[in-house]
Design a protein around this motif. Structure first.
Motif, PDB file in Angstrom:
ATOM      1  N   ALA A  72       0.864  -1.202   0.000  1.00 49.63           N
ATOM      2  CA  ALA A  72       0.000   0.000   0.000  1.00 49.63           C
ATOM      3  C   ALA A  72       0.891   1.239   0.000  1.00 49.63           C
ATOM      4  O   ALA A  72       1.391   1.681   1.035  1.00 49.63           O
ATOM      5  N   LYS A  74       0.379   4.299  -0.210  1.00 45.75           N
ATOM      6  CA  LYS A  74      -0.037   5.503   0.509  1.00 45.75           C
ATOM      7  C   LYS A  74       0.785   5.711   1.772  1.00 45.75           C
ATOM      8  O   LYS A  74       0.880   6.808   2.277  1.00 45.75           O
ATOM      9  N   ASP A  93      -0.500  -1.563  -4.309  1.00 45.77           N
ATOM     10  CA  ASP A  93      -1.863  -1.047  -4.148  1.00 45.77           C
ATOM     11  C   ASP A  93      -1.788   0.465  -4.291  1.00 45.77           C
ATOM     12  O   ASP A  93      -1.052   1.123  -3.540  1.00 45.77           O
ATOM     13  N   HIS A 206     -11.011  -4.075   3.670  1.00 50.06           N
ATOM     14  CA  HIS A 206      -9.942  -3.565   4.537  1.00 50.06           C
ATOM     15  C   HIS A 206     -10.626  -3.106   5.814  1.00 50.06           C
ATOM     16  O   HIS A 206     -11.548  -2.296   5.757  1.00 50.06           O
ATOM     17  N   GLY A 243      -4.987  -4.267   4.325  1.00 51.49           N
ATOM     18  CA  GLY A 243      -3.780  -4.048   5.132  1.00 51.49           C
ATOM     19  C   GLY A 243      -4.140  -4.049   6.603  1.00 51.49           C
ATOM     20  O   GLY A 243      -5.110  -4.697   7.011  1.00 51.49           O
ATOM     21  N   GLY A 244      -3.332  -3.294   7.391  1.00 50.50           N
ATOM     22  CA  GLY A 244      -3.630  -3.188   8.814  1.00 50.50           C
ATOM     23  C   GLY A 244      -2.969  -4.262   9.652  1.00 50.50           C
ATOM     24  O   GLY A 244      -3.620  -4.870  10.500  1.00 50.50           O
ATOM     25  N   GLU A 338      -2.668  -6.253   1.581  1.00 52.81           N
ATOM     26  CA  GLU A 338      -2.205  -4.918   1.168  1.00 52.81           C
ATOM     27  C   GLU A 338      -1.501  -4.210   2.323  1.00 52.81           C
ATOM     28  O   GLU A 338      -1.989  -3.187   2.823  1.00 52.81           O
ATOM     29  N   PRO A 339      -0.397  -4.732   2.799  1.00 50.80           N
ATOM     30  CA  PRO A 339       0.255  -4.074   3.928  1.00 50.80           C
ATOM     31  C   PRO A 339       0.971  -2.794   3.507  1.00 50.80           C
ATOM     32  O   PRO A 339       1.587  -2.743   2.442  1.00 50.80           O
ATOM     33  N   GLY A 340       0.870  -1.772   4.330  1.00 54.74           N
ATOM     34  CA  GLY A 340       1.602  -0.532   4.078  1.00 54.74           C
ATOM     35  C   GLY A 340       2.621  -0.353   5.180  1.00 54.74           C
ATOM     36  O   GLY A 340       3.808  -0.632   5.029  1.00 54.74           O
ATOM     37  N   ARG A 341       2.128   0.070   6.341  1.00 51.62           N
ATOM     38  CA  ARG A 341       2.987   0.348   7.495  1.00 51.62           C
ATOM     39  C   ARG A 341       3.947  -0.808   7.804  1.00 51.62           C
ATOM     40  O   ARG A 341       5.136  -0.605   8.015  1.00 51.62           O
ATOM     41  N   TYR A 441       3.960   5.912   7.108  1.00 57.56           N
ATOM     42  CA  TYR A 441       3.023   7.020   7.381  1.00 57.56           C
ATOM     43  C   TYR A 441       3.646   8.265   8.003  1.00 57.56           C
ATOM     44  O   TYR A 441       3.279   9.382   7.645  1.00 57.56           O
TER      45      TYR A 441
END
Ligand code: PLP
Length: 473
Positions: A72, A74, A93, A206, A243-244, A338-341, A441
């Motif tokens: 992700a 973002k 993503d 999500h 994600g999350g 969809e992992p971001g962090r 982030y």
């Protein structure tokens, strides 16, 4: 827990990756980097990013699940990470026109990209259709826009539906996103199935928060929908569970617990303040009673990243009486995340220069850094990791000193951290303050250019400590 001396400093020691240890040991390189790139500068590394991908893959492989990881973007704007995800054979993503376009221009093929943008205007949908990017549809207006575009151009598009409104213990999990499950079923079976240009490929959700039981319930209810679709002759290639995934930022549970205990005592007036003007970090004090908990990220936790994923997959769903990984494997569905962090865990630090020291009207030491609050900020009420103070002074003869870090915006509230920090020595002008683990982030999500301040530069650090520019943002 033993009571803590009245004004004792409560440390929150961050976990530090070896690449950061190595960089911090080279004080001259750090100083040169800030000199060349200005303050603050974000220094990042793709090494932990690749390690984090590998950790997730090990869990999928352990359960022999078809899988794909979509980073992700973002969570960090540097294209370098998106390219690293694609180079590892995974996907990205994307959440906006620019995010998508940059990935395409970087040569990432459309089938390694998905579009989850919360707002999809016509040019964005057109770009995704043209480049064969799977579009995650959130609502009927979006669907209608896509419908008009594919009909007008007579081109096919791959779509996935965002679903929401899962239930747990008889209550609906509230969300502003997605189609309720029954509406999704109707849309897929009555419209998408017959559509000449739309190709249904899967389901997506999500969830907010970090509750394992909610994820398990959402997956089980998605599987029920997948089974209903199969009974109607429609196959679902993938289930994307968003994600999350938690990140553990802190080395010691004891410190995390002590911080909470001492913050509560401080707000109740039972010990000196540990936050500026005794900020309760989201708790509320009414008639001498404290309500709620600090609204902060769970910086210490024991379920980080792949451990969190493993916990979800090994959990049993009550309605099926089977673990989640078996339900997915039995249906031969590709499981997507969809992992971001969490992919950015340990992948970056933010470095800023000390420009002043002063006392406020109450005698608190304020240390002014050449940066502003939006350059290291998340939705958490405070960033609860001890920053690292880099100085050329000898620390031997000096007493530690407590103070607060302040930044460049003109607001009274411009505190980079609300928490009081202990410096090993009185900071000197030109010393550096390092905020660890900020790539997910913290460095980009809220950055603004108020006062016409320039945005921070982003650089990457190689294994042999070469500082390189990143590939655009
Ligand atoms: C649709 C979607 N996918 C993935 C993510 C990434 O979440 P995280 O960075 O917590 O892994 C988000 C975050 O808001 C999201 O909205």
């Amino acid at each position: 827990m033993k009571p803590i001396a009245k004004d004792k400093y409560i440390p929150l020691k961050p976990i530090i990756h070896p690449w950061i240890e190595k960089l911090l040991a080279d004080k001259d390189l750090l100083a040169d980097t800030v000199k060349q790139q200005c303050s603050p500068v974000n220094i990042q590394s793709v090494t932990p990013f690749a390690e984090n991908i590998a950790e997730y893959k090990r869990v999928f492989e352990q359960y022999e699940l078809k899988h794909k990881i979509f980073f992700a973007r973002k969570a960090n704007k540097c294209l370098t990470f998106a390219k690293a995800a694609a180079a590892a054979g995974e996907g990205v993503d994307t959440a906006s026109h620019k995010e998508l376009q940059q990935c395409l221009e970087a040569g990432i093929p459309g089938d390694q990209l998905i579009l989850t943008a919360a707002i999809k205007n016509i040019p964005l949908i057109e770009l995704a259709v043209e480049e064969h990017v799977t579009i995650i549809i959130d609502n009927m207006d979006e669907y209608d826009s896509l419908d008009s575009i594919v009909l007008a151009n007579e081109t096919t598009a791959k779509i996935s539906l965002r679903i929401g409104g899962f239930t747990l213990d008889g209550k609906t999990l509230p969300t502003r996103f997605g189609f309720p499950l029954d509406e999704a079923y109707k849309l897929i079976t009555e419209q998408i199935k017959k559509h000449p240009f739309l190709r249904f490929s899967g389901l997506h959700f999500h969830l907010n928060g970090y509750a394992i039981d909610q994820r398990v319930a959402a997956i089980a209810q998605s599987i029920k929908l997948i089974d209903d679709l199969a009974a109607a002759g429609i196959s679902c290639e993938h289930l994307d569970i968003g994600g999350g995934y938690l990140v553990n930022y802190l080395a010691h549970k004891k410190e995390w617990e002590a911080f909470h205990q001492e913050l509560k005592q401080a707000v109740l007036g039972q010990r000196p303040a540990i936050t500026y003007q005794n900020d309760p970090l989201g708790m509320v004090l009414i008639d001498g009673k404290l309500h709620g908990e600090p609204t902060v990220y769970p910086y210490y936790n024991e379920l980080p990243k792949a451990v969190f994923l493993e916990k979800i997959l090994s959990s049993e769903d009550v309605s099926y009486g089977q673990p989640i990984h078996e339900l997915i494997k039995a249906r031969n569905i590709e499981l997507r995340i969809e992992p971001g962090r969490s992919l950015l865990d340990q992948a970056g630090i933010t470095v800023a220069r000390v420009v002043f020291r002063k006392n406020d009207t109450e005698g608190n030491l304020l240390v002014g850094l050449e940066m502003n609050r939006t350059q290291m900020k998340s939705s958490s009420a405070d960033f609860l990791l001890d920053p690292i103070h880099i100085t050329h002074q000898s620390t031997e003869l000096q007493e530690p000193v407590d103070g607060y870090l302040v930044g460049g915006y003109c607001l009274e509230q411009e505190f980079l951290l609300k928490r009081k920090i202990q410096f090993a020595t009185y900071p000197k002008i030109g010393d550096l303050i390092i905020f660890p683990n900020t790539a997910g982030y913290m460095m980009h999500f809220f950055e603004s250019q108020a006062h016409q301040f320039a945005l921070a530069n982003n650089v990457f650090c190689t294994a042999d400590l070469q500082i390189t520019k990143h590939d655009g943002d």
